[in-house]
Design a protein around this motif. Structure first.
Motif, mmCIF file in Angstrom:
data_model
loop_
_atom_site.group_PDB
_atom_site.id
_atom_site.type_symbol
_atom_site.label_atom_id
_atom_site.label_comp_id
_atom_site.label_asym_id
_atom_site.label_seq_id
_atom_site.Cartn_x
_atom_site.Cartn_y
_atom_site.Cartn_z
ATOM 1 N N PRO A 171 0.931 -1.265 -0.294
ATOM 2 C CA PRO A 171 0.089 -0.053 -0.012
ATOM 3 C C PRO A 171 0.906 1.298 -0.134
ATOM 4 C CG PRO A 171 0.066 -1.063 2.110
ATOM 5 C CD PRO A 171 0.617 -2.051 1.146
ATOM 6 N N LEU A 172 2.069 1.215 0.593
ATOM 7 C CA LEU A 172 2.741 2.365 0.799
ATOM 8 C C LEU A 172 3.420 2.930 -0.655
ATOM 9 C CD1 LEU A 172 3.672 4.659 2.340
ATOM 10 C CD2 LEU A 172 5.885 3.252 3.025
ATOM 11 N N LEU A 173 3.980 1.871 -1.428
ATOM 12 C CA LEU A 173 4.714 2.069 -2.500
ATOM 13 C C LEU A 173 3.625 2.367 -3.705
ATOM 14 C CD1 LEU A 173 7.900 2.355 -3.086
ATOM 15 C CD2 LEU A 173 7.201 1.307 -0.987
ATOM 16 N N ASP A 174 2.624 1.754 -3.357
ATOM 17 C CA ASP A 174 1.485 1.616 -4.695
ATOM 18 C C ASP A 174 0.807 3.203 -4.520
ATOM 19 O OD1 ASP A 174 -0.262 1.053 -6.684
ATOM 20 O OD2 ASP A 174 -1.585 0.602 -5.085
ATOM 21 N N MET A 175 0.058 2.982 -3.065
ATOM 22 C CA MET A 175 -0.981 4.385 -2.960
ATOM 23 C C MET A 175 0.015 5.448 -2.332
ATOM 24 S SD MET A 175 -3.551 3.470 -4.480
ATOM 25 C CE MET A 175 -4.797 4.669 -4.078
ATOM 26 N N GLY A 176 0.990 5.174 -1.785
ATOM 27 C CA GLY A 176 1.592 6.382 -0.964
ATOM 28 C C GLY A 176 2.111 7.400 -1.876
ATOM 29 N N PRO A 177 2.551 7.047 -3.043
ATOM 30 C CA PRO A 177 2.989 8.247 -3.770
ATOM 31 C C PRO A 177 1.840 9.466 -4.056
ATOM 32 C CG PRO A 177 3.662 6.328 -4.829
ATOM 33 C CD PRO A 177 3.046 5.750 -3.898
ATOM 34 N N TYR A 178 0.500 9.064 -4.124
ATOM 35 C CA TYR A 178 -0.283 10.137 -4.243
ATOM 36 C C TYR A 178 -0.408 10.966 -2.992
ATOM 37 C CZ TYR A 178 -2.392 7.004 -7.941
ATOM 38 O OH TYR A 178 -2.458 6.196 -9.056
ATOM 39 N N TYR A 179 -0.455 10.385 -1.828
ATOM 40 C CA TYR A 179 -0.680 11.121 -0.639
ATOM 41 C C TYR A 179 0.803 11.926 -0.126
ATOM 42 C CZ TYR A 179 -4.900 8.512 -0.110
ATOM 43 O OH TYR A 179 -6.063 8.004 -0.359
ATOM 44 N N VAL A 180 1.959 11.124 -0.581
ATOM 45 C CA VAL A 180 3.032 11.788 -0.007
ATOM 46 C C VAL A 180 3.570 12.977 -1.008
ATOM 47 C CG1 VAL A 180 5.634 11.482 0.239
ATOM 48 C CG2 VAL A 180 4.099 9.574 1.113
ATOM 49 N N SER A 181 3.013 12.767 -2.170
ATOM 50 C CA SER A 181 3.130 13.958 -3.241
ATOM 51 C C SER A 181 2.409 15.037 -2.881
ATOM 52 C CB SER A 181 3.230 13.408 -4.566
ATOM 53 O OG SER A 181 4.014 12.393 -5.169
ATOM 54 N N ALA A 182 1.127 14.765 -2.313
ATOM 55 C CA ALA A 182 0.287 15.766 -1.921
ATOM 56 C C ALA A 182 0.781 16.267 -0.777
ATOM 57 C CB ALA A 182 -0.976 15.166 -1.801
ATOM 58 N N LEU A 183 1.200 15.791 0.049
ATOM 59 C CA LEU A 183 1.833 16.317 1.253
ATOM 60 C C LEU A 183 2.765 17.168 1.156
ATOM 61 C CD1 LEU A 183 1.298 13.318 3.649
ATOM 62 C CD2 LEU A 183 -0.002 15.340 3.798
ATOM 63 N N VAL A 184 3.852 16.826 0.401
ATOM 64 C CA VAL A 184 4.985 17.696 -0.038
ATOM 65 C C VAL A 184 4.345 18.998 -0.928
ATOM 66 C CG1 VAL A 184 7.125 17.701 -1.286
ATOM 67 C CG2 VAL A 184 6.649 15.851 0.131
ATOM 68 N N THR A 185 3.621 19.036 -1.850
ATOM 69 C CA THR A 185 3.068 19.734 -2.300
ATOM 70 C C THR A 185 2.362 20.841 -1.726
ATOM 71 O OG1 THR A 185 2.635 18.593 -4.606
ATOM 72 C CG2 THR A 185 1.296 20.522 -4.243
ATOM 73 N N LEU A 186 1.714 20.407 -0.502
ATOM 74 C CA LEU A 186 0.909 21.255 0.327
ATOM 75 C C LEU A 186 1.973 21.793 1.324
ATOM 76 C CD1 LEU A 186 -2.281 19.120 0.897
ATOM 77 C CD2 LEU A 186 -2.018 21.050 -0.365
ATOM 78 N N LEU A 187 2.702 20.979 2.053
ATOM 79 C CA LEU A 187 3.524 21.468 3.162
ATOM 80 C C LEU A 187 5.048 21.547 2.976
ATOM 81 C CD1 LEU A 187 1.590 19.353 5.991
ATOM 82 C CD2 LEU A 187 1.224 21.797 5.305
ATOM 83 N N GLY A 188 5.658 21.294 1.843
ATOM 84 C CA GLY A 188 6.806 21.311 1.793
ATOM 85 C C GLY A 188 7.729 20.098 1.902
ATOM 86 N N PRO A 189 8.916 19.889 1.683
ATOM 87 C CA PRO A 189 9.740 18.727 1.851
ATOM 88 C C PRO A 189 9.796 18.368 3.156
ATOM 89 C CG PRO A 189 11.229 20.787 1.311
ATOM 90 C CD PRO A 189 9.857 21.033 1.110
ATOM 91 N N VAL A 190 10.155 16.979 3.384
ATOM 92 C CA VAL A 190 10.272 16.334 4.558
ATOM 93 C C VAL A 190 11.677 16.026 4.982
ATOM 94 C CG1 VAL A 190 9.848 14.250 5.663
ATOM 95 C CG2 VAL A 190 7.926 14.934 4.059
ATOM 96 N N ALA A 191 11.992 16.293 6.164
ATOM 97 C CA ALA A 191 13.259 16.044 6.908
ATOM 98 C C ALA A 191 13.521 15.014 7.462
ATOM 99 C CB ALA A 191 13.387 17.233 8.012
ATOM 100 N N SER A 192 12.633 14.457 8.072
ATOM 101 C CA SER A 192 12.840 12.909 8.975
ATOM 102 C C SER A 192 11.581 12.088 8.850
ATOM 103 C CB SER A 192 13.484 13.093 10.306
ATOM 104 O OG SER A 192 12.616 13.688 11.050
ATOM 105 N N VAL A 193 11.717 10.729 9.067
ATOM 106 C CA VAL A 193 10.591 9.795 9.150
ATOM 107 C C VAL A 193 10.584 9.076 10.285
ATOM 108 C CG1 VAL A 193 9.928 10.506 6.873
ATOM 109 C CG2 VAL A 193 11.038 8.224 7.562
ATOM 110 N N MET A 194 9.435 8.382 10.801
ATOM 111 C CA MET A 194 9.165 7.519 11.702
ATOM 112 C C MET A 194 8.226 6.456 11.294
ATOM 113 S SD MET A 194 9.786 9.284 15.559
ATOM 114 C CE MET A 194 9.020 10.917 15.077
ATOM 115 N N GLY A 195 8.406 5.109 11.223
ATOM 116 C CA GLY A 195 7.318 4.244 10.698
ATOM 117 C C GLY A 195 7.403 2.912 11.793
ATOM 118 N N ALA A 196 6.130 2.244 11.383
ATOM 119 C CA ALA A 196 5.872 0.908 11.862
ATOM 120 C C ALA A 196 4.986 0.344 10.777
ATOM 121 C CB ALA A 196 4.971 1.001 13.180
ATOM 122 N N ALA A 197 4.861 -0.989 10.767
ATOM 123 C CA ALA A 197 4.452 -1.896 9.425
ATOM 124 C C ALA A 197 4.069 -3.122 9.867
ATOM 125 C CB ALA A 197 5.245 -1.906 8.264
#
Length: 362
Positions: A171-197
């Motif tokens: 789901p992340l590599l398939d659908m995530g690009p839509y959401y991550v690209s939108a978040l960067v478009t709206l709020l700018g680039p990302v400096a760090s991340v944390m995750g769980a899966a």
């Protein structure tokens, strides 16, 4: 630009519905590793030739390769196009790994050609109207966002869903690009991340098409949660799942000091943007104020064709690479239990004025 398409699978229908209306592009050839599939597509398109993949790469008439192959082949096809001196625009993600994505961008820079990548949904009126609201200060300083995609898995509708359940899919590599690209478009680039899966099943059953009933193995995470720390200080929470049944959560919400926005599904080009002002009586629908009107898949290719030499397309390789590193790093964090610093950055893409494609050139 004359366009040659490599990959004639399910997604090509959405591009073929749009490309004839885009006046900066002309489709001249299609290719697929299954020659019969390419010939079937070309038969319905007057003036379009069915070629082998290599013949399309070698064809001097083709200026840009539209790469609609499966994710595992994205980098290989892109590098072949670049080696042939052609611009390339690919389906998401840019590549299966950041190492491959970096190789694509470096090869393109050395060859002097442009790279673009889906999703171009961020260029539509939905995300761009939300972008305009943020830029105009309607929510004050952005503080946080949530992005949610929950579904039971693509094997329920896709006749050949195997690639969704191997590394490079999920789901992340398939659908995530839509959401991550939108978040960067709206709020700018990302400096760090944390995750769980996690993933709940070791195999999936195809529900439609000639392979209905077949079981396919699962070798990638199917439920992923991440926290993105934007360079601006805003925090975005990302939940992408092929393990859920349904959700009523908004696809994307953005919260600021003086207001909150509901942003439409970033897998679509349009949709209503809702604003709740601090002290207001409720949600109001904002008028459409930005983005390509009545757009569809392929508008990112047109945007690339209209981009001046030396400039970065709005749905460009740098944004796609940044999104890929963000997603790969969320998975890395999930497996190591540690926050991951994002080494890449990108310019926040320039906004799209409310216009038809030719008017919105930049």
């Amino acid at each position: 630009m004359n366009v040659g398409i490599v990959g004639c699978g399910n997604i090509i229908a959405q591009y073929l519905a749009t490309l004839p209306a885009l006046d900066a592009l002309r489709l001249v050839a299609v290719a697929d590793i299954d020659a019969a599939r390419a010939e079937s597509v070309a038969a319905g398109l007057p003036g379009v030739r069915a070629l082998s993949v290599q013949a399309l790469m070698d064809d001097d008439e083709v200026d840009l390769v539209l790469n609609l192959t499966v994710p595992a082949a994205h980098a290989q096809v892109a590098l072949a196009a670049i080696a042939s001196g052609k611009h390339v625009y690919g389906e998401k993600p840019l590549a299966a790994t950041t190492a491959e994505g970096r190789e694509v961008l470096e090869a393109a820079a050395a060859a002097g050609v442009m790279v673009g990548s889906a999703p171009d949904t961020v260029l539509g009126t939905g995300t761009q109207t939300a972008r305009r609201a943020i830029d105009d200060g309607l929510i004050g300083r952005p503080i946080s966002a949530t992005a949610t995609m929950m579904c039971p898995g693509h094997e329920r509708w896709h006749p050949n869903p195997d690639f969704y359940y191997v590394p490079g899919g999920g789901p992340l590599l398939d659908m995530g690009p839509y959401y991550v690209s939108a978040l960067v478009t709206l709020l700018g680039p990302v400096a760090s991340v944390m995750g769980a899966a996690s993933h709940t099943r070791s195999e999936r059953t195809i529900a439609s098409g000639p392979r209905a009933g077949d079981a396919i193995p699962v070798s990638t995470d199917t439920h992923v949660t991440g926290v993105l720390v934007h360079e601006s200080g805003a925090l975005s929470t990302l939940v992408m799942s092929f393990d859920a049944v349904a959700t009523k959560a908004a696809n994307i919400e953005v919260h600021g000091e003086t207001g909150s926005l509901i942003v439409p599904d970033p897998n679509h080009f349009d949709g209503e943007v809702l604003l709740h002002r601090l002290g207001g009586d409720g949600w109001e629908t904002l008028p459409v104020s930005g983005g390509y009107i009545d757009s569809g898949r392929g508008y990112g290719v047109q945007d690339l064709a209209l981009t001046a030499p030396g400039q970065e397309p709005r749905a460009g390789g740098r944004l796609a690479f940044h999104a890929l590193e963000i997603m790969e790093s969320v998975l890395q964090s999930a497996h190591t239990g540690r926050a991951v610093t994002i080494t890449s950055s990108c310019e926040r893409p320039s906004p799209v004025p409310l216009a038809r494609p030719a008017v919105a050139a930049h």
